[in-house]
Structures are given as C-alpha cells and as structure tokens.
Design a protein around this motif. Structure first.
Motif, PDB file in Angstrom:
ATOM      1  N   LEU A  49      25.815  12.702  15.214  1.00 54.96           N
ATOM      2  CA  LEU A  49      24.342  12.629  15.253  1.00 54.96           C
ATOM      3  C   LEU A  49      23.725  13.902  15.826  1.00 54.96           C
ATOM      4  CD1 LEU A  49      23.850   8.921  16.356  1.00 54.96           C
ATOM      5  CD2 LEU A  49      23.265   9.924  14.136  1.00 54.96           C
ATOM      6  N   LEU A  50      24.360  14.479  16.841  1.00 49.59           N
ATOM      7  CA  LEU A  50      23.853  15.733  17.411  1.00 49.59           C
ATOM      8  C   LEU A  50      23.936  16.867  16.389  1.00 49.59           C
ATOM      9  CD1 LEU A  50      25.328  15.473  21.012  1.00 49.59           C
ATOM     10  CD2 LEU A  50      22.898  15.412  20.370  1.00 49.59           C
ATOM     11  N   ILE A  51      25.025  16.901  15.624  1.00 46.27           N
ATOM     12  CA  ILE A  51      25.158  17.912  14.571  1.00 46.27           C
ATOM     13  C   ILE A  51      24.077  17.706  13.512  1.00 46.27           C
ATOM     14  CG2 ILE A  51      26.627  18.687  12.663  1.00 46.27           C
ATOM     15  CD1 ILE A  51      29.045  18.109  14.556  1.00 46.27           C
ATOM     16  N   GLN A  52      23.871  16.458  13.110  1.00 50.39           N
ATOM     17  CA  GLN A  52      22.841  16.151  12.113  1.00 50.39           C
ATOM     18  C   GLN A  52      21.454  16.519  12.637  1.00 50.39           C
ATOM     19  OE1 GLN A  52      22.710  12.026  10.937  1.00 50.39           O
ATOM     20  NE2 GLN A  52      21.498  12.473   9.115  1.00 50.39           N
ATOM     21  N   GLN A  53      21.206  16.221  13.913  1.00 46.81           N
ATOM     22  CA  GLN A  53      19.914  16.566  14.516  1.00 46.81           C
ATOM     23  C   GLN A  53      19.681  18.072  14.475  1.00 46.81           C
ATOM     24  OE1 GLN A  53      19.640  16.216  18.795  1.00 46.81           O
ATOM     25  NE2 GLN A  53      17.536  15.430  18.639  1.00 46.81           N
ATOM     26  N   GLN A  54      20.702  18.856  14.801  1.00 44.25           N
ATOM     27  CA  GLN A  54      20.573  20.314  14.785  1.00 44.25           C
ATOM     28  C   GLN A  54      20.337  20.819  13.368  1.00 44.25           C
ATOM     29  OE1 GLN A  54      20.372  22.387  17.503  1.00 44.25           O
ATOM     30  NE2 GLN A  54      19.707  23.796  15.921  1.00 44.25           N
ATOM     31  N   ASP A  55      21.066  20.260  12.402  1.00 44.39           N
ATOM     32  CA  ASP A  55      20.875  20.653  10.999  1.00 44.39           C
ATOM     33  C   ASP A  55      19.451  20.375  10.545  1.00 44.39           C
ATOM     34  OD1 ASP A  55      23.509  21.491  10.813  1.00 44.39           O
ATOM     35  OD2 ASP A  55      24.203  19.685   9.750  1.00 44.39           O
ATOM     36  N   LEU A  56      18.936  19.206  10.919  1.00 44.05           N
ATOM     37  CA  LEU A  56      17.566  18.859  10.532  1.00 44.05           C
ATOM     38  C   LEU A  56      16.545  19.761  11.226  1.00 44.05           C
ATOM     39  CD1 LEU A  56      17.937  14.985  10.496  1.00 44.05           C
ATOM     40  CD2 LEU A  56      17.565  16.471   8.513  1.00 44.05           C
ATOM     41  N   ALA A  57      16.790  20.082  12.477  1.00 47.26           N
ATOM     42  CA  ALA A  57      15.889  20.995  13.194  1.00 47.26           C
ATOM     43  C   ALA A  57      15.874  22.359  12.514  1.00 47.26           C
ATOM     44  CB  ALA A  57      16.321  21.131  14.648  1.00 47.26           C
ATOM     45  N   ASP A  58      17.047  22.833  12.085  1.00 50.96           N
ATOM     46  CA  ASP A  58      17.126  24.110  11.373  1.00 50.96           C
ATOM     47  C   ASP A  58      16.378  24.046  10.049  1.00 50.96           C
ATOM     48  OD1 ASP A  58      18.667  25.133  13.426  1.00 50.96           O
ATOM     49  OD2 ASP A  58      20.576  24.867  12.366  1.00 50.96           O
ATOM     50  N   LYS A  59      16.541  22.940   9.320  1.00 53.12           N
ATOM     51  CA  LYS A  59      15.834  22.782   8.042  1.00 53.12           C
ATOM     52  C   LYS A  59      14.324  22.789   8.252  1.00 53.12           C
ATOM     53  CE  LYS A  59      19.231  20.249   5.305  1.00 53.12           C
ATOM     54  NZ  LYS A  59      19.515  18.973   4.607  1.00 53.12           N
ATOM     55  N   ILE A  60      13.873  22.090   9.283  1.00 48.36           N
ATOM     56  CA  ILE A  60      12.435  22.045   9.578  1.00 48.36           C
ATOM     57  C   ILE A  60      11.918  23.439   9.923  1.00 48.36           C
ATOM     58  CG2 ILE A  60      10.725  21.228  11.260  1.00 48.36           C
ATOM     59  CD1 ILE A  60      12.371  18.582  11.339  1.00 48.36           C
ATOM     60  N   ARG A  61      12.670  24.156  10.749  1.00 49.55           N
ATOM     61  CA  ARG A  61      12.267  25.510  11.147  1.00 49.55           C
ATOM     62  C   ARG A  61      12.194  26.424   9.917  1.00 49.55           C
ATOM     63  NH1 ARG A  61      14.202  25.286  15.718  1.00 49.55           N
ATOM     64  NH2 ARG A  61      16.397  25.323  15.133  1.00 49.55           N
ATOM     65  N   ASN A  62      13.183  26.336   9.042  1.00 52.03           N
ATOM     66  CA  ASN A  62      13.188  27.157   7.828  1.00 52.03           C
ATOM     67  C   ASN A  62      12.034  26.782   6.899  1.00 52.03           C
ATOM     68  OD1 ASN A  62      15.457  28.576   8.657  1.00 52.03           O
ATOM     69  ND2 ASN A  62      16.871  27.215   7.606  1.00 52.03           N
ATOM     70  N   ALA A  63      11.764  25.488   6.788  1.00 54.46           N
ATOM     71  CA  ALA A  63      10.663  25.038   5.935  1.00 54.46           C
ATOM     72  C   ALA A  63       9.320  25.517   6.491  1.00 54.46           C
ATOM     73  CB  ALA A  63      10.676  23.513   5.808  1.00 54.46           C
ATOM     74  N   GLU A  64       9.162  25.463   7.805  1.00 56.07           N
ATOM     75  CA  GLU A  64       7.921  25.942   8.419  1.00 56.07           C
ATOM     76  C   GLU A  64       7.752  27.443   8.206  1.00 56.07           C
ATOM     77  OE1 GLU A  64       8.366  24.571  12.459  1.00 56.07           O
ATOM     78  OE2 GLU A  64       7.309  22.687  12.039  1.00 56.07           O
ATOM     79  N   ASP A  65       8.838  28.205   8.327  1.00 54.99           N
ATOM     80  CA  ASP A  65       8.768  29.646   8.087  1.00 54.99           C
ATOM     81  C   ASP A  65       8.360  29.927   6.644  1.00 54.99           C
ATOM     82  OD1 ASP A  65       9.553  30.116  10.692  1.00 54.99           O
ATOM     83  OD2 ASP A  65      11.647  30.580  10.182  1.00 54.99           O
ATOM     84  N   SER A  66       8.975  29.205   5.725  1.00 55.36           N
ATOM     85  CA  SER A  66       8.659  29.379   4.304  1.00 55.36           C
ATOM     86  C   SER A  66       7.205  29.006   4.024  1.00 55.36           C
ATOM     87  CB  SER A  66       9.599  28.523   3.454  1.00 55.36           C
ATOM     88  OG  SER A  66       9.283  28.627   2.096  1.00 55.36           O
TER      89      SER A  66
END
Length: 77
Positions: free
Chosen positions: A23-40
C-alpha cells in the motif's frame, strides 16, 4: 499461547506488514502520478494562455487593419 496460535500470529503479522508495504508503494506511485499530471496540466494551461493571447493579438491587428483594407479596396475600384 500454543505453538499454533503463535504461528498464526506470525503469519498474520507477516501478511499485515506485506500489505502495508504494498500500500505504501502504491501510495507513492499515485502521488508521483498526481504530481506529473499537475505539472502537465500547468504546462498545458500556460500554452493555452499563450495561444489565446496570440489569437487576441491577431484580432486586434485585424481590427486596426480593417479601415485601411477597406480604403485600399475602395481606391482599387
């Protein structure tokens, strides 16, 4: 506590630790996806504003040129 109970507790702790790690790995992956989406999204917004500004600039130039174009057309007739 019997051996079976002790073994069951160890298995349960192992399952919980493994689940938490996943779950911690999944949480980090989702946080990265959100950060990348916000940058885009920010880059797309900036580009949108630049394009909108360019369109407004063209509109202003066309408005200022309209009388001169009309005058030139009238002179040609």
């Amino acid at each position: 506590m019997s051996y079976t109970d002790s073994k069951s507790m160890e298995v349960m702790e192992e399952i919980l630790a493994d689940t938490e790690e996943k779950l911690l790995i999944q949480q980090q992956d989702l946080a990265d996806k959100i950060r990348n989406a916000e940058d885009s999204l920010m880059r797309d917004k900036e580009l949108y504003l630049k394009v909108t500004g360019a369109i407004e600039g063209i509109s202003i130039v066309k408005q200022r040129m309209a009388p001169k174009l009309a005058e030139a057309i009238t002179e040609d007739d």
